[in-house]
Design a protein around this motif. Structure first.
Motif, PDB file in Angstrom:
ATOM      1  N   ARG A  55      51.665 -27.963  30.378  1.00  0.00           N
ATOM      2  CA  ARG A  55      52.598 -27.957  31.265  1.00  0.00           C
ATOM      3  C   ARG A  55      51.850 -29.537  31.609  1.00  0.00           C
ATOM      4  NH1 ARG A  55      55.584 -27.137  35.135  1.00  0.00           N
ATOM      5  NH2 ARG A  55      55.293 -24.568  34.777  1.00  0.00           N
ATOM      6  N   MET A  56      50.117 -30.022  31.745  1.00  0.00           N
ATOM      7  CA  MET A  56      49.146 -31.586  32.023  1.00  0.00           C
ATOM      8  C   MET A  56      50.231 -32.076  30.902  1.00  0.00           C
ATOM      9  SD  MET A  56      45.601 -31.332  31.832  1.00  0.00           S
ATOM     10  CE  MET A  56      45.111 -31.091  29.501  1.00  0.00           C
ATOM     11  N   PHE A  57      49.908 -31.862  29.530  1.00  0.00           N
ATOM     12  CA  PHE A  57      50.454 -32.708  28.199  1.00  0.00           C
ATOM     13  C   PHE A  57      52.067 -33.108  28.170  1.00  0.00           C
ATOM     14  CE2 PHE A  57      46.855 -30.883  25.634  1.00  0.00           C
ATOM     15  CZ  PHE A  57      45.488 -32.441  26.139  1.00  0.00           C
ATOM     16  N   PHE A  58      52.920 -32.238  28.747  1.00  0.00           N
ATOM     17  CA  PHE A  58      54.618 -32.403  28.738  1.00  0.00           C
ATOM     18  C   PHE A  58      54.815 -32.798  29.169  1.00  0.00           C
ATOM     19  CE2 PHE A  58      52.425 -30.540  24.078  1.00  0.00           C
ATOM     20  CZ  PHE A  58      51.988 -31.969  23.762  1.00  0.00           C
ATOM     21  N   LEU A  59      54.663 -32.280  30.936  1.00  0.00           N
ATOM     22  CA  LEU A  59      55.412 -32.360  31.686  1.00  0.00           C
ATOM     23  C   LEU A  59      54.976 -33.130  32.874  1.00  0.00           C
ATOM     24  CD1 LEU A  59      56.548 -28.620  31.921  1.00  0.00           C
ATOM     25  CD2 LEU A  59      57.874 -30.460  30.462  1.00  0.00           C
ATOM     26  N   LEU A  79      30.866 -48.716  16.591  1.00  0.00           N
ATOM     27  CA  LEU A  79      30.621 -48.048  15.894  1.00  0.00           C
ATOM     28  C   LEU A  79      31.266 -48.456  14.435  1.00  0.00           C
ATOM     29  CD1 LEU A  79      29.620 -45.753  17.742  1.00  0.00           C
ATOM     30  CD2 LEU A  79      30.789 -44.264  16.462  1.00  0.00           C
ATOM     31  N   LYS A  80      31.845 -50.037  15.103  1.00  0.00           N
ATOM     32  CA  LYS A  80      32.675 -50.831  14.021  1.00  0.00           C
ATOM     33  C   LYS A  80      34.467 -49.415  13.666  1.00  0.00           C
ATOM     34  CE  LYS A  80      30.098 -53.248  11.541  1.00  0.00           C
ATOM     35  NZ  LYS A  80      29.240 -53.688  13.224  1.00  0.00           N
ATOM     36  N   MET A  81      34.503 -49.261  14.721  1.00  0.00           N
ATOM     37  CA  MET A  81      36.197 -47.231  14.363  1.00  0.00           C
ATOM     38  C   MET A  81      37.374 -48.624  15.107  1.00  0.00           C
ATOM     39  SD  MET A  81      35.075 -44.527  16.158  1.00  0.00           S
ATOM     40  CE  MET A  81      36.293 -43.628  16.464  1.00  0.00           C
ATOM     41  N   HIS A  82      37.901 -49.507  13.787  1.00  0.00           N
ATOM     42  CA  HIS A  82      39.237 -50.675  14.181  1.00  0.00           C
ATOM     43  C   HIS A  82      40.000 -49.829  13.683  1.00  0.00           C
ATOM     44  CE1 HIS A  82      35.793 -53.416  13.538  1.00  0.00           C
ATOM     45  NE2 HIS A  82      35.609 -53.117  12.677  1.00  0.00           N
ATOM     46  N   THR A  83      40.495 -49.158  13.180  1.00  0.00           N
ATOM     47  CA  THR A  83      41.490 -48.130  13.607  1.00  0.00           C
ATOM     48  C   THR A  83      41.635 -47.506  14.438  1.00  0.00           C
ATOM     49  OG1 THR A  83      41.273 -45.994  12.328  1.00  0.00           O
ATOM     50  CG2 THR A  83      41.120 -48.088  11.135  1.00  0.00           C
ATOM     51  N   ALA A  84      41.487 -47.447  15.537  1.00  0.00           N
ATOM     52  CA  ALA A  84      41.199 -46.229  16.178  1.00  0.00           C
ATOM     53  C   ALA A  84      41.932 -46.498  17.986  1.00  0.00           C
ATOM     54  CB  ALA A  84      39.395 -45.924  17.325  1.00  0.00           C
ATOM     55  N   VAL A  85      43.021 -45.586  18.538  1.00  0.00           N
ATOM     56  CA  VAL A  85      43.691 -45.679  19.436  1.00  0.00           C
ATOM     57  C   VAL A  85      43.387 -44.945  20.281  1.00  0.00           C
ATOM     58  CG1 VAL A  85      46.552 -45.798  19.866  1.00  0.00           C
ATOM     59  CG2 VAL A  85      45.266 -47.374  17.994  1.00  0.00           C
ATOM     60  N   ILE A  86      43.232 -44.495  21.529  1.00  0.00           N
ATOM     61  CA  ILE A  86      43.767 -43.675  22.654  1.00  0.00           C
ATOM     62  C   ILE A  86      44.335 -43.571  23.434  1.00  0.00           C
ATOM     63  CG2 ILE A  86      41.339 -44.785  24.356  1.00  0.00           C
ATOM     64  CD1 ILE A  86      40.579 -41.856  24.748  1.00  0.00           C
ATOM     65  N   GLU A  87      45.690 -43.031  23.810  1.00  0.00           N
ATOM     66  CA  GLU A  87      46.578 -43.044  24.013  1.00  0.00           C
ATOM     67  C   GLU A  87      46.654 -42.429  25.581  1.00  0.00           C
ATOM     68  OE1 GLU A  87      50.079 -42.358  20.783  1.00  0.00           O
ATOM     69  OE2 GLU A  87      49.309 -40.619  22.024  1.00  0.00           O
ATOM     70  N   THR A  88      47.354 -43.098  26.483  1.00  0.00           N
ATOM     71  CA  THR A  88      47.169 -42.591  28.184  1.00  0.00           C
ATOM     72  C   THR A  88      48.346 -41.882  28.540  1.00  0.00           C
ATOM     73  OG1 THR A  88      48.241 -44.162  29.066  1.00  0.00           O
ATOM     74  CG2 THR A  88      46.118 -45.038  27.834  1.00  0.00           C
ATOM     75  N   ASP A  89      47.929 -41.650  29.726  1.00  0.00           N
ATOM     76  CA  ASP A  89      48.959 -41.055  30.678  1.00  0.00           C
ATOM     77  C   ASP A  89      49.662 -41.801  31.002  1.00  0.00           C
ATOM     78  OD1 ASP A  89      47.562 -41.024  32.856  1.00  0.00           O
ATOM     79  OD2 ASP A  89      47.329 -38.678  32.996  1.00  0.00           O
ATOM     80  N   VAL A  90      50.986 -41.659  32.606  1.00  0.00           N
ATOM     81  CA  VAL A  90      52.054 -42.644  33.201  1.00  0.00           C
ATOM     82  C   VAL A  90      50.529 -43.509  34.008  1.00  0.00           C
ATOM     83  CG1 VAL A  90      53.279 -43.369  34.684  1.00  0.00           C
ATOM     84  CG2 VAL A  90      54.277 -42.151  32.462  1.00  0.00           C
ATOM     85  N   ALA A  91      49.802 -42.244  34.233  1.00  0.00           N
ATOM     86  CA  ALA A  91      48.839 -42.726  35.409  1.00  0.00           C
ATOM     87  C   ALA A  91      47.763 -43.643  34.702  1.00  0.00           C
ATOM     88  CB  ALA A  91      48.325 -41.860  36.213  1.00  0.00           C
ATOM     89  N   GLY A  92      47.194 -44.122  33.802  1.00  0.00           N
ATOM     90  CA  GLY A  92      46.760 -44.650  33.249  1.00  0.00           C
ATOM     91  C   GLY A  92      45.749 -43.855  32.907  1.00  0.00           C
ATOM     92  N   THR A  93      45.597 -43.152  32.563  1.00  0.00           N
ATOM     93  CA  THR A  93      44.057 -42.233  32.686  1.00  0.00           C
ATOM     94  C   THR A  93      43.890 -41.891  30.953  1.00  0.00           C
ATOM     95  OG1 THR A  93      44.110 -40.520  34.631  1.00  0.00           O
ATOM     96  CG2 THR A  93      42.880 -40.024  32.538  1.00  0.00           C
ATOM     97  N   PRO A  94      43.108 -42.318  30.007  1.00  0.00           N
ATOM     98  CA  PRO A  94      43.249 -42.079  28.515  1.00  0.00           C
ATOM     99  C   PRO A  94      43.019 -40.388  28.949  1.00  0.00           C
ATOM    100  CG  PRO A  94      41.347 -43.208  28.754  1.00  0.00           C
ATOM    101  CD  PRO A  94      41.714 -42.738  30.714  1.00  0.00           C
ATOM    102  N   ILE A  95      44.094 -39.846  27.408  1.00  0.00           N
ATOM    103  CA  ILE A  95      44.542 -38.542  27.225  1.00  0.00           C
ATOM    104  C   ILE A  95      43.407 -38.148  26.480  1.00  0.00           C
ATOM    105  CG2 ILE A  95      45.705 -36.506  26.541  1.00  0.00           C
ATOM    106  CD1 ILE A  95      48.315 -38.498  26.988  1.00  0.00           C
ATOM    107  N   GLY A  96      41.633 -38.321  26.775  1.00  0.00           N
ATOM    108  CA  GLY A  96      40.545 -37.451  26.450  1.00  0.00           C
ATOM    109  C   GLY A  96      40.553 -36.416  25.397  1.00  0.00           C
ATOM    110  N   ALA A  97      41.428 -35.320  26.496  1.00  0.00           N
ATOM    111  CA  ALA A  97      41.474 -33.924  25.363  1.00  0.00           C
ATOM    112  C   ALA A  97      41.610 -34.186  24.474  1.00  0.00           C
ATOM    113  CB  ALA A  97      41.519 -32.922  26.671  1.00  0.00           C
TER     114      ALA A  97
END
Length: 479
Positions: A264-268, A326-344
């Motif tokens: 529910r949290m991730f998709f709804l 860390l030179k993690m140049h490829t890294a991408v962190i996606e967010t929800d509509v509220a702008g919170t990174p989906i760090g889980a």
């Protein structure tokens, strides 16, 4: 061993959790909450394929076949599911039987965002294209010529049986900070961002460490969550430490049917943290362990708020404080509509970049001569939580009895040294860190229930092939 896919319960839910759908006579007969179940399904497909097409730049059709269809309810309704990849608009729409539509749209620098079908897409101005960022490997390279290591990695890509496909996508090994071995599946390479799933939690733990180092958060004080501060609310006493350790009392959120707290949290839900803070406790804080995506979304919002409160500001902060050092140049962190990174769950990075996160922990929080994590953070992270094989964002190798609740899987890898600790994610994502042997091994793939990644045996074979570690010599007392 059952260890190899410890998140097998999640396999039945997120892949995509629609087993309550029955097919009858040309129509769909949907049980209770059926509409939500099917929106979970289309949400999972649209977001996954959007990220495959526009973040990882791999074949989305193959990702659909390997990641979404093999098991769970999706295989029963794949005939009714349609998805459309619009490369001009850089978005993906998915429907089941022409309904239950979901849409995921790509935004420069922030990956893919799941939104209601007709919703406007929040802008991500100020972020450069991820693909334009430098990806040149900067770590020392010292490829091993040991045939045993080469063979061990080859085996990691082999299928146990014709009907059991590992779908290994990448294996990378660092020894003493040097890249000693790597291999990739066709279509993947050193700069391919790969979905880390719950490896993201370990990265979020590192971000909490950055906040602690800066003096902007204390893990031992009550978490800064306004909704929990009402008189008599037990949640008011929950600390970031308990959220990191999954001992907050929030429920084990991957149980309870196809539409559970996690799905529910991730998709709804458009605001994942707002939903997380609304969930009642299952236990008194500090007394029980329960796997918690909810807790890690609350930690992710703390990172967002410390950065300024928006998804763009959060991304800039994360890149400045962690990805860039860390030179993690490829890294991408996606967010929800509220702008919170989906760090889980929703961090993408190349296997080499995931290994750099492991190297940070192997090097006690220091990268390229700069302290990223506070002194003592790695020791704190690897301290056992209650009677479990979990620390504070990483799994440990300290518990030989019992199994992870609800997953019926061992806590660790008994064939590896006791000081080993690791990050792991759905479908067989692993960062294995062995401090006593100065080794980091990353394995990425799409391995479903009943197949097994073989990661424990892979690491064990690499360890057998390394030169013996020379014990530290006592300091001389000569004057």
């Amino acid at each position: 061993m059952r260890l190899e896919d410890p998140m097998r319960r999640k396999s039945k839910l997120i892949t995509v959790a629609i087993g309550v759908v029955a097919i009858t006579g040309g129509g769909l007969l949907v049980a209770s909450e059926g509409g939500a179940v099917l929106r979970v399904a289309t949400g999972s497909v649209s977001r996954s394929l959007c990220s495959a097409a526009f973040v990882s730049n791999v074949d989305p059709g193959r990702v659909f076949r390997e990641e979404q269809v093999p098991e769970g309810g999706m295989s029963y309704v794949a005939w009714a599911l349609r998805y459309d990849i619009n490369r001009t608009k850089r978005e993906v729409r998915a429907t089941i039987a022409g309904a239950f539509a979901s849409r995921a749209a790509y935004r420069n620098g922030l990956g893919c965002l799941l939104v209601a079908d007709s919703s406007a897409i929040p802008e991500a101005r100020g972020l450069a294209e991820t693909s334009s960022r430098p990806t040149t490997e900067t770590l020392p390279v010292a490829y091993s010529h040991d045939a045993r290591i080469a063979r061990a990695i080859e085996r990691a890509f082999e299928d146990p049986a014709p009907n059991k496909q590992r779908n290994t996508k990448a294996v990378v090994a660092f020894h003493d900070g040097r890249l000693i071995a790597e291999k990739y599946a066709p279509g993947y390479g050193p700069d391919t961002p790969i979905w880390g799933h719950s490896l993201s939690k370990s990265l979020t733990s590192a971000l909490v460490g950055v906040l602690v180092r800066e003096g902007r958060l204390s893990v031992g004080q009550p978490a800064p969550i306004a909704a929990w501060q009402q008189p008599g609310d037990l949640r008011a006493a929950i600390t970031p430490d308990q959220l990191l350790r999954m001992t907050s009392g929030l429920p084990f959120d991957e149980r309870g049917g196809p539409v559970n707290h996690m799905t529910r949290m991730f998709f709804l839900e458009p605001d994942t943290a707002a939903y997380s803070e609304s969930v009642p406790l299952d236990a008194t804080p500090g007394t029980a362990w329960g796997y918690s995506n909810l807790g890690y979304q609350l930690l992710s919002r703390m990172v967002r708020d410390a950065a300024g409160g928006s998804g763009v500001e959060a991304e800039a902060y994360i890149r400045e404080q962690l990805f860039a050092p860390l030179k993690m140049h490829t890294a991408v962190i996606e967010t929800d509509v509220a702008g919170t990174p989906i760090g889980a769950s929703h961090v993408y990075a190349s296997a080499r970049d995931w290994a750099k996160l492991g190297q940070l922990y192997l090097d006690d929080g220091v990268a390229n001569g700069h302290r990223i994590l506070p002194d003592g953070w790695v020791e704190y992270t690897t301290k056992q939580s209650l009677d479990t094989g979990y620390g504070a964002g990483f799994w440990l190798n300290v518990k030989n009895d019992g199994v992870v609740p609800y997953w019926d899987a061992p806590w660790g890898m008994p064939q590896l040294p006791k000081d080993m600790f690791y990050a792991r994610g759905y479908l067989g994502q692993f960062i294995v860190i062995v401090p006593s042997r100065r080794l980091v091994v990353v394995r990425m793939g799409m391995t479903h229930l009943g197949v097994g990644t073989g990661v424990g045996d892979l690491v064990a074979e690499i360890l057998r092939s390394l030169p013996p570690t020379v014990p530290d010599q006592p300091a001389s007392n000569q004057s």
